[in-house]
Design a protein around this motif. Structure first.
Motif, short mmCIF file in Angstrom:
data_model
loop_
_atom_site.label_atom_id
_atom_site.label_comp_id
_atom_site.label_asym_id
_atom_site.label_seq_id
_atom_site.Cartn_x
_atom_site.Cartn_y
_atom_site.Cartn_z
N ILE A 162 14.85 17.66 9.23
CA ILE A 162 14.56 16.23 9.25
C ILE A 162 13.65 15.83 8.10
CG2 ILE A 162 13.49 14.40 10.60
CD1 ILE A 162 14.48 15.62 13.04
N GLY A 163 12.75 16.72 7.73
CA GLY A 163 11.80 16.40 6.67
C GLY A 163 12.44 15.87 5.40
N PRO A 164 13.32 16.65 4.80
CA PRO A 164 13.95 16.16 3.57
C PRO A 164 14.68 14.83 3.77
CG PRO A 164 14.39 18.49 3.85
CD PRO A 164 13.73 18.03 5.11
N ILE A 165 15.32 14.66 4.93
CA ILE A 165 16.01 13.39 5.18
C ILE A 165 15.02 12.24 5.10
CG2 ILE A 165 17.28 12.03 6.88
CD1 ILE A 165 18.49 14.55 7.95
N ALA A 210 13.69 17.35 -5.18
CA ALA A 210 12.27 17.70 -5.12
C ALA A 210 11.89 18.20 -3.73
CB ALA A 210 11.43 16.50 -5.51
N ALA A 211 12.42 17.51 -2.71
CA ALA A 211 12.07 17.89 -1.34
C ALA A 211 12.55 19.30 -1.04
CB ALA A 211 12.70 16.91 -0.37
N ILE A 220 0.84 -1.20 0.00
CA ILE A 220 0.00 0.00 0.00
C ILE A 220 0.87 1.24 0.00
CG2 ILE A 220 -1.60 1.38 1.37
CD1 ILE A 220 -2.88 -1.18 2.30
N LEU A 221 1.94 1.20 0.80
CA LEU A 221 2.78 2.40 0.93
C LEU A 221 3.69 2.63 -0.26
CD1 LEU A 221 3.80 2.16 4.69
CD2 LEU A 221 2.15 3.72 3.66
N ARG A 222 4.13 1.51 -0.85
CA ARG A 222 5.14 1.65 -1.90
C ARG A 222 4.76 2.56 -3.05
NH1 ARG A 222 8.65 -2.20 -3.42
NH2 ARG A 222 7.31 -3.89 -2.69
N PRO A 223 3.56 2.45 -3.61
CA PRO A 223 3.27 3.25 -4.80
C PRO A 223 3.13 4.75 -4.54
CG PRO A 223 1.63 1.51 -4.50
CD PRO A 223 2.43 1.59 -3.25
N ILE A 224 3.10 5.13 -3.27
CA ILE A 224 3.00 6.56 -2.99
C ILE A 224 4.34 7.21 -3.30
CG2 ILE A 224 2.51 8.30 -1.24
CD1 ILE A 224 1.00 6.14 0.30
N ALA A 225 4.32 8.15 -4.27
CA ALA A 225 5.58 8.79 -4.64
C ALA A 225 6.19 9.44 -3.42
CB ALA A 225 5.33 9.83 -5.72
N PRO A 226 7.46 9.20 -3.18
CA PRO A 226 8.10 9.74 -1.96
C PRO A 226 7.87 11.23 -1.81
CG PRO A 226 9.61 8.34 -3.16
CD PRO A 226 8.39 8.43 -4.00
N ILE A 227 7.87 11.92 -2.93
CA ILE A 227 7.74 13.36 -2.84
C ILE A 227 6.35 13.78 -2.36
CG2 ILE A 227 7.03 13.76 -5.24
CD1 ILE A 227 9.36 15.84 -2.99
N ALA A 228 5.40 12.84 -2.47
CA ALA A 228 4.06 13.15 -1.96
C ALA A 228 4.09 13.33 -0.44
CB ALA A 228 3.08 12.05 -2.34
N TRP A 229 5.07 12.71 0.19
CA TRP A 229 5.20 12.85 1.63
C TRP A 229 5.84 14.18 2.03
CZ3 TRP A 229 2.75 9.50 4.60
CH2 TRP A 229 2.49 8.21 4.09
N ALA A 230 6.42 14.87 1.07
CA ALA A 230 7.21 16.06 1.39
C ALA A 230 6.43 17.13 2.16
CB ALA A 230 7.85 16.64 0.14
N PRO A 231 5.26 17.54 1.69
CA PRO A 231 4.56 18.59 2.43
C PRO A 231 4.36 18.22 3.90
CG PRO A 231 3.48 18.21 0.34
CD PRO A 231 4.54 17.16 0.47
#
Lengths: 288, 269
Positions: B136-139, B209-210, B115-126
């Protein structure tokens, strides 16, 4: 030694013994013939594979005794279960019935007292040749210097002392198997199990390796159980040849090979024995 | 007149040919860009010449808006990237080894991971950057980017272990723990390395991107965003070139390490 005991029997008498066929209920007859010390005792070994639909009986009530210092070959039609027997002895499979004794103790699981030589060599590619041979000693906690020294001795015994620091992939098939043999022998096992060890080698290398093995074994009194497809190999190497039936494997006959090693493959005796055993195997393969 | 005959078996001839091909290819690319830039006739597509000037300026003087040097930006990006990478390595490798070994655990974990894998990592950035913290966020974004491909590769690597090696270890008396450390882990290393290579590529994309999200005055991604916001297009393109070069370097290093390890371990993959 077996050879001395049987020297006095005539060839005819030996052949008669060899030709008696097995009666599965009279397993007494097939317990060890020579008066040597019994080392390995396989008792009523059974292996049944269960799948969703059916049960496959791989081995059923298999009995065999192996004397200390002898080389016993197990030969049989393809798929008869000979590798299964060997793996059960090695502890890689848990038999569904029966037990295996070495001396007085029962064998549970696997261990360095019953080390194994594999058809695909099973050498660790990330380790150098010497470190492969050292593996068993590392497991046992032997200190570094001693490990190194012992490994070098065994490498020397198999003629590979100049390749101690080579990578596994740099070696030819025959050399790799020599490493495999050294690795199995270094733990001073009670019995060495060999699963078609020369099966991956070309015919010429195979013959050379058989001669090497005879040489190596002459210097020690290692007990060997050897599974092979090749009747020629069995006749060349063994003290006794156990011929199996089709699955579920029973002992069809046990052939004693009394001649001293190294033997001449093309000698009349060897040729006659080979022909005889091949004949028996052919019958197994044809019969339904 | 001396005739030059290309001999494909001569490694110097080959090297020269390769270099020539690369140079010609780049030249064609630059020319195409130049033509495109003239045709587009908008400041948003600077010519290679303008971009080069901006790049030289960037190298010499750094960011003229904030007075921060290029090296400082690069250092910040690389630093965050490496931290995210190391974190991913420390978590994904042991986890992968455990999941690869214990099937039941793997069965439990798989639905969550899938479930988690397909979420583009950058979607977590905000969420990660704005809710937690700009450092810590970008890391963490990099971590997520590298974690999943690395984990998959490790688990796959465990499944690919040659069973006769396990058999050999058992018949030499190895305990389960010894088999794990002395056979399973080394067997998996080439697959780990592969996961690292894939992960590094993705991770580098994530950090850039982050940084676009993090108004932290740090990192080459920030610089890119700043230049674009101010309309300094040559600067923005210069930033892209820097990003491309750094990306090539990181993958190049990873490739080299992979080859080195593969050779030393005598394994392929």
């Amino acid at each position: 030694m077996t050879a001395e005991e049987t020297e006095n029997k005539s060839l005819d008498e030996l052949q008669i013994e060899q030709l008696e066929h097995s009666d599965p209920h009279r397993t007494e007859q097939y317990k060890s013939i020579s008066k040597g010390e019994k080392l390995v005792s396989i008792q009523n070994l059974s292996m049944v594979y269960k799948t969703d639909e059916s049960e496959t009986v791989a081995i059923q009530d298999f009995n065999l005794d192996v004397m200390k210092g002898e080389l016993v070959s197990i030969i049989g039609p393809s798929g008869c279960g000979k590798t299964t027997i060997l793996r059960a002895i090695a502890g890689l499979l848990k038999p569904t019935g029966g037990r295996i004794m070495i001396g007085n103790k029962e064998c549970i699981g696997s261990g360095p007292d019953r080390s194994m030589v594999f058809q695909d060599f099973a050498l660790f590619p990330w380790r150098s040749v010497r470190k492969n041979v050292e593996f068993g000693l590392e497991i046992a906690g032997v200190p570094k210097e001693e490990r190194k020294e012992r490994a070098m001795r065994y490498l020397k015994a198999v003629g590979l002392e100049n390749f101690a620091n080579s990578r596994v992939h740099e070696l030819s098939g025959g050399m790799k198997q020599r490493v495999g043999i050294a690795r199995a022998m270094i733990t001073k096992p009670d019995v060495i199990l060999m699963d078609e060890p020369f099966g991956s080698l070309d015919a010429q290398t195979r013959n050379i390796m058989q001669a090497s093995l005879v040489n190596m074994l002459a210097k020690t009194d290692t007990t060997v159980i050897f599974v092979t497809h090749s009747v020629d190999e069995a006749v060349y190497l063994s003290d006794r040849i156990v011929v199996l039936t089709k699955r579920p494997a029973h002992i069809k006959e046990i052939v004693k090979v009394p001649w001293l090693r190294p033997r001449d493959r093309s000698s009349p005796e060897c040729t006659a024995m080979r022909k005889e055993i091949l004949g028996e195997l052919e019958k197994e393969n044809v019969m339904n | 007149m001396y005739q030059f005959k290309y001999d494909k078996h001569n490694k110097y001839h080959r090297a020269v040919q390769q270099t020539a091909i690369v140079i010609v290819s780049l030249v064609i690319f630059v020319e195409a860009w130049w033509v495109l830039s003239i045709l587009a006739n908008t400041p948003a597509v600077p010519t290679p010449g303008e971009t080069w000037d901006a790049l030289v300026n960037l190298v010499n003087n750094g960011d003229t808006v904030t007075d921060i040097s290029l090296w400082s930006y690069i250092g910040a990006s690389l630093g965050t990237f490496l931290k995210g990478f190391l974190l991913a390595l420390l978590v994904a490798v042991p986890l992968g080894l455990i999941l690869g070994t214990f099937n039941t655990l793997n069965e439990f974990a798989t639905p969550i991971i899938e479930i988690l894998r397909p979420i583009a990592p950058i979607a977590w950035a905000p969420i990660l950057i704005l809710a937690i913290n700009y450092t810590i966020g970008p890391i963490l974004v990099v971590f997520i980017g590298i974690f999943f491909p690395l984990l998959t590769n490790v688990v796959f690597g465990v499944s690919k272990i040659d069973s006769s090696l396990l058999d050999a270890a058992k018949t030499l008396g190895a305990s389960r723990a010894q088999i794990f450390v002395k056979v399973m882990v080394p067997s998996t290393v080439p697959y780990i390395m592969n996961g690292v290579k894939v992960g590094l590529g993705i991770g580098w994309m994530c950090i850039v991107a982050a940084e676009l999200y993090a108004p932290t005055l740090a990192g080459i991604g920030y610089f890119l965003s700043e230049q674009a916001t101010l309309g300094y297009w040559p600067g923005a393109f210069a930033a892209i070139i820097v990003i491309a070069v750094l990306g090539l370097l990181t993958t190049g290093v990873a490739e080299y390490v992979h080859k080195f390890i593969a050779k030393r371990m005598g394994m392929d993959v």
